[in-house]
Design a protein around this motif. Sequence first.
Motif: not given
Length: 218
Positions: A19-22, A83-91, A99-100, A107-114
């Motif tokens: 439900s968090f990802f909805e 709530g699924l992981a969308y992974t892809y290659l950039m270079h 995924v949202s 739609e999706a949210v990129l995780v940019r930094a941790l």
Amino acid sequence: MEVNQLEDFSNNFIPLPDSFFEQPTLELAKALLGCILVKETNEGITAGYIVETEAYIGPDDRAAHSYNNKRTARTEVMFQRSGLAYTYLMHTHCLINVVSGGEEKPEAVLVRALEPLYGIEIMKIRRGLDDLNSLTNGPGKLTKSMGISMEDYGHRLTITPLYIAKGYSPESISAGKRIGIDNSGEARDYPWRFWVTNNKYVSRHQKSEYEFFRNTSS
């Protein structure tokens, strides 16, 4: 924190519910800040607080891979449940998105930094460096540090070995333009990048256009 305390702490990484990802994508991009991204591998557990995200709202967002409802082998997961992981290659780098938007709303949210939290020695070995500030302050850096790869494509982020757990609620969140999308027309100016204000692990600091404040009493 002592080693035995860290071991106990790792056992407290409890995945967030479906439900968090909805939430609407822009709200999710902010809600993810302070949450803990966890990856379990044969080498051990690594984890970090999410401190920077970018929202991509296709098919009307020219910066999104799903712009104009573009459905390919790469973007297929964006049309699935949230709530699924969308992974892809950039270079040569693997990037991870959440995924949202819900089914058929790509739609999706990129995780940019941790902010590194757990398994830091493993991260240092994978990156081949000792500088803590540089381990996960970028979307390609964090995936390499945590052992996230294209094999995680489509994985549910509510179950092991890759999941998102409850963390903390940032005192304030800043927002500004997304990075690296200069050829996306008017979309390049959307203030859909969010980060924990003044966090030193953010990938790129810039003057924020907006700042949101949260009640941290809960």
